[in-house]
Scaffold this active site. Structure first.
Site, PDB file in Angstrom:
ATOM      1  N   LYS A  76      30.456 -40.980 -39.913  1.00  0.00           N
ATOM      2  CA  LYS A  76      29.407 -40.514 -39.013  1.00  0.00           C
ATOM      3  C   LYS A  76      29.916 -39.201 -38.424  1.00  0.00           C
ATOM      4  O   LYS A  76      30.872 -39.183 -37.644  1.00  0.00           O
ATOM      5  CB  LYS A  76      29.128 -41.535 -37.906  1.00  0.00           C
ATOM      6  CG  LYS A  76      28.073 -41.045 -36.921  1.00  0.00           C
ATOM      7  CD  LYS A  76      27.844 -42.010 -35.776  1.00  0.00           C
ATOM      8  CE  LYS A  76      27.051 -41.331 -34.675  1.00  0.00           C
ATOM      9  NZ  LYS A  76      26.973 -42.140 -33.456  1.00  0.00           N
ATOM     10  N   GLY A 119      23.820 -42.629 -24.536  1.00  0.00           N
ATOM     11  CA  GLY A 119      24.046 -43.492 -23.385  1.00  0.00           C
ATOM     12  C   GLY A 119      23.033 -43.336 -22.272  1.00  0.00           C
ATOM     13  O   GLY A 119      23.179 -43.928 -21.204  1.00  0.00           O
ATOM     14  N   ALA A 161      21.200 -42.849 -30.673  1.00  0.00           N
ATOM     15  CA  ALA A 161      21.390 -42.367 -29.300  1.00  0.00           C
ATOM     16  C   ALA A 161      20.137 -42.474 -28.438  1.00  0.00           C
ATOM     17  O   ALA A 161      19.049 -42.087 -28.838  1.00  0.00           O
ATOM     18  CB  ALA A 161      21.886 -40.926 -29.256  1.00  0.00           C
ATOM     19  N   GLY A 162      20.334 -43.039 -27.259  1.00  0.00           N
ATOM     20  CA  GLY A 162      19.280 -43.098 -26.255  1.00  0.00           C
ATOM     21  C   GLY A 162      18.408 -44.337 -26.321  1.00  0.00           C
ATOM     22  O   GLY A 162      17.590 -44.559 -25.428  1.00  0.00           O
ATOM     23  N   ASN A 166      24.200 -48.850 -29.306  1.00  0.00           N
ATOM     24  CA  ASN A 166      25.501 -49.238 -28.768  1.00  0.00           C
ATOM     25  C   ASN A 166      25.396 -49.614 -27.293  1.00  0.00           C
ATOM     26  O   ASN A 166      25.409 -50.784 -26.932  1.00  0.00           O
ATOM     27  CB  ASN A 166      26.530 -48.122 -28.984  1.00  0.00           C
ATOM     28  CG  ASN A 166      27.940 -48.548 -28.606  1.00  0.00           C
ATOM     29  OD1 ASN A 166      28.164 -49.592 -28.005  1.00  0.00           O
ATOM     30  ND2 ASN A 166      28.908 -47.762 -28.955  1.00  0.00           N
ATOM     31  N   THR A 167      25.228 -48.596 -26.441  1.00  0.00           N
ATOM     32  CA  THR A 167      25.276 -48.833 -24.997  1.00  0.00           C
ATOM     33  C   THR A 167      24.374 -49.980 -24.542  1.00  0.00           C
ATOM     34  O   THR A 167      24.807 -50.855 -23.788  1.00  0.00           O
ATOM     35  CB  THR A 167      24.874 -47.539 -24.249  1.00  0.00           C
ATOM     36  OG1 THR A 167      25.774 -46.504 -24.637  1.00  0.00           O
ATOM     37  CG2 THR A 167      24.958 -47.719 -22.735  1.00  0.00           C
TER      38      THR A 167
END
Lengths: 65, 258
Positions: free
Chosen positions: B97, B158, B184-185, B206-207
């Site tokens: 990545k 995040g 992301a986001g 993830n987050t």
């Protein structure tokens, strides 16, 4: 002999990269090594000898996104 | 639900996951297992020589996860190529990545450096998954130099702001001939479902999973959302209309009463 390991002076008693990992008591799993900004393949750790000029960086895999 | 193929590898789950920010390795594994994810990202850093790091590699491998090292921390193409080469040795995979962010505050990906690094890594035989802005022109360029997929952002890493870049994501999805993975986001399962409904091939979360009070349950929530969104996309969503369209026949029997 004194080498530079991860940017700090380090007293190394062995000869090869493999010896260095043994001295550090680190597993070979999930790690990578570069000497003087060149990645050293795992297959060469046993035969790669270090000297006083060696700038060694050891990297490990950690959690990340 | 159809499988997703990237560089010839078949994924049954369209939910890719990160391993950062979990309170413990056990919480991470419970969450990832519940999510059904088959691809997880990892980072590299200089080894901590004084302390033993938590071994998260072993449980991930035992669970049969495909590992995707990232180049997080790289600020230039040169650093990213070096990080990718280290990661290939460390994790014995040519998948990477590619992420390059020079600014730690907003962690915005540097498109120009990413394109340079992608070209070089592809020549070196890597499977490159570039994390970039939702920039349709850049995504096309990355595809042209041989990236096996593109990973445009929904909103800052995040931030949990969801698909703030939606209009651009839709252009990327429409134009792309390689899988589009929205990264992301994505802060809630509904964001992930929406990403799938608009035609993304996968999402990376993830987050939102890692910081949940119940990471395992949240992992399952994301699995269900991704499956629901993908199924809806494959089933074919109806068009939006401004005016009402009756779902029952408009008979005039009430008129007979007057």
């Amino acid at each position: 002999m004194k080498i530079v390991l991860n940017d700090a002076p380090y007293e190394f008693a062995g000869e090869t990269l493999k010896d260095l990992l043994t001295q550090l008591d680190k597993s070979e799993q999930g790690i990578a090594i570069a000497i003087n900004q060149q990645v050293v393949p795992k297959s060469l750790w046993r035969s790669t000898e270090l000297n006083e000029l060696s700038q060694v960086f050891i990297f490990e895999s950690i959690a990340g996104g | 639900m159809s499988s997703l193929f990237i560089a010839g590898h078949e994924f049954h789950s369209r939910l890719f996951t990160g391993t950062g920010k979990y309170a413990s390795a056990d919480a991470m594994m419970a969450s990832l297992a519940a999510s059904g994810s088959e691809l997880v990202t990892l980072s590299l850093r200089r080894m901590d020589l004084k302390n033993q790091t938590d071994n998260i590699l072993l449980p991930l491998q035992q669970h049969g996860m495909k590992l995707l090292p990232n180049t997080s921390g790289a600020r230039t193409a040169k650093e990213a190529v070096f990080a990718a080469e280290l990661a290939r040795e460390a994790l014995e995979t040519s998948w990477v990545k590619l992420e390059i962010h020079p600014d730690p505050r907003y962690l915005m990906p540097d498109g120009m450096e990413t394109l340079l690094a992608a070209e070089e890594l592809i020549k070196k035989g890597f499977v490159v998954m570039p994390y970039v802005h939702a920039d349709p022109v850049l995504c096309k360029r990355l595809e042209e130099v041989g990236c096996q997929c593109v990973m445009p952002l929904g909103s800052p890493i995040g931030s949990n702001m969801g698909l703030a870049s939606r209009p651009f994501l839709e252009i990327i999805i429409e134009q792309s001939t390689v899988p589009v993975i929205i990264d992301a986001g994505i802060g809630a399962p509904s964001d992930a479902a929406l990403a799938m409904e608009i035609g993304a091939d996968a999402v990376l979360v993830n987050t939102a999973m890692a910081v949940a009070k119940q990471p395992a349950q949240m992992g399952k929530a994301f699995r269900l959302a991704v499956e629901a969104g993908r199924m809806a996309y494959e089933s074919g969503l109806g068009e939006r209309r401004v005016q009402a369209q009756a779902t029952s026949p408009l008979t005039d029997f009430l008129g007979a009463l007057s």
